[in-house]
Motif scaffolding. Sequence first.
Motif, PDB file in Angstrom:
ATOM      1  N   PRO A  27      60.081 -33.335  33.199  1.00  0.00           N
ATOM      2  CA  PRO A  27      60.223 -32.370  32.118  1.00  0.00           C
ATOM      3  C   PRO A  27      61.665 -31.877  32.033  1.00  0.00           C
ATOM      4  O   PRO A  27      62.335 -31.690  33.040  1.00  0.00           O
ATOM      5  CB  PRO A  27      59.288 -31.230  32.504  1.00  0.00           C
ATOM      6  CG  PRO A  27      58.674 -31.585  33.794  1.00  0.00           C
ATOM      7  CD  PRO A  27      59.155 -32.918  34.217  1.00  0.00           C
ATOM      8  N   ASP A  33      58.068 -27.834  27.222  1.00  0.00           N
ATOM      9  CA  ASP A  33      56.789 -28.552  27.194  1.00  0.00           C
ATOM     10  C   ASP A  33      55.657 -27.524  27.086  1.00  0.00           C
ATOM     11  O   ASP A  33      55.120 -27.074  28.089  1.00  0.00           O
ATOM     12  CB  ASP A  33      56.632 -29.402  28.455  1.00  0.00           C
ATOM     13  CG  ASP A  33      55.463 -30.357  28.346  1.00  0.00           C
ATOM     14  OD1 ASP A  33      54.841 -30.431  27.269  1.00  0.00           O
ATOM     15  OD2 ASP A  33      55.172 -31.032  29.337  1.00  0.00           O
ATOM     16  N   ALA A  36      52.168 -28.407  28.868  1.00  0.00           N
ATOM     17  CA  ALA A  36      52.127 -28.223  30.317  1.00  0.00           C
ATOM     18  C   ALA A  36      52.045 -26.738  30.675  1.00  0.00           C
ATOM     19  O   ALA A  36      51.320 -26.357  31.602  1.00  0.00           O
ATOM     20  CB  ALA A  36      53.351 -28.856  30.960  1.00  0.00           C
ATOM     21  N   GLU A  37      52.767 -25.919  29.944  1.00  0.00           N
ATOM     22  CA  GLU A  37      52.736 -24.483  30.199  1.00  0.00           C
ATOM     23  C   GLU A  37      51.350 -23.915  29.919  1.00  0.00           C
ATOM     24  O   GLU A  37      50.832 -23.102  30.684  1.00  0.00           O
ATOM     25  CB  GLU A  37      53.780 -23.795  29.324  1.00  0.00           C
ATOM     26  CG  GLU A  37      53.974 -22.339  29.647  1.00  0.00           C
ATOM     27  CD  GLU A  37      55.104 -21.734  28.837  1.00  0.00           C
ATOM     28  OE1 GLU A  37      55.011 -20.522  28.557  1.00  0.00           O
ATOM     29  OE2 GLU A  37      56.061 -22.443  28.495  1.00  0.00           O
ATOM     30  N   VAL A  39      48.464 -25.589  30.005  1.00  0.00           N
ATOM     31  CA  VAL A  39      47.543 -26.084  31.034  1.00  0.00           C
ATOM     32  C   VAL A  39      47.703 -25.273  32.310  1.00  0.00           C
ATOM     33  O   VAL A  39      46.710 -24.905  32.957  1.00  0.00           O
ATOM     34  CB  VAL A  39      47.800 -27.589  31.303  1.00  0.00           C
ATOM     35  CG1 VAL A  39      47.048 -28.054  32.536  1.00  0.00           C
ATOM     36  CG2 VAL A  39      47.404 -28.417  30.094  1.00  0.00           C
ATOM     37  N   GLU A  40      48.925 -24.952  32.670  1.00  0.00           N
ATOM     38  CA  GLU A  40      49.180 -24.155  33.869  1.00  0.00           C
ATOM     39  C   GLU A  40      48.529 -22.777  33.755  1.00  0.00           C
ATOM     40  O   GLU A  40      47.897 -22.300  34.697  1.00  0.00           O
ATOM     41  CB  GLU A  40      50.685 -24.013  34.079  1.00  0.00           C
ATOM     42  CG  GLU A  40      51.050 -23.269  35.347  1.00  0.00           C
ATOM     43  CD  GLU A  40      52.548 -23.184  35.542  1.00  0.00           C
ATOM     44  OE1 GLU A  40      52.977 -22.199  36.171  1.00  0.00           O
ATOM     45  OE2 GLU A  40      53.265 -24.075  35.072  1.00  0.00           O
TER      46      GLU A  40
END
Length: 52
Positions: A27, A33, A36-37, A39-40
């Motif tokens: 990344p 992204d 991804a953030e 999902v985290e």
Amino acid sequence: MPIEIKELHIKINVSEGSKPNSSASAPKSKGEDPVAECVEQVMKIIERKKER
């Protein structure tokens, strides 16, 4: 209005011997992204619910 996720489907394809895609494996920087953030954050929420 909050959004509630009731199901999450993840599909991946794994090929042995192939080189990893440079954009997917590295990344660029934090905040670039959003998936991804997100999902985290969802994973953190799930962990907090397990603790209760």
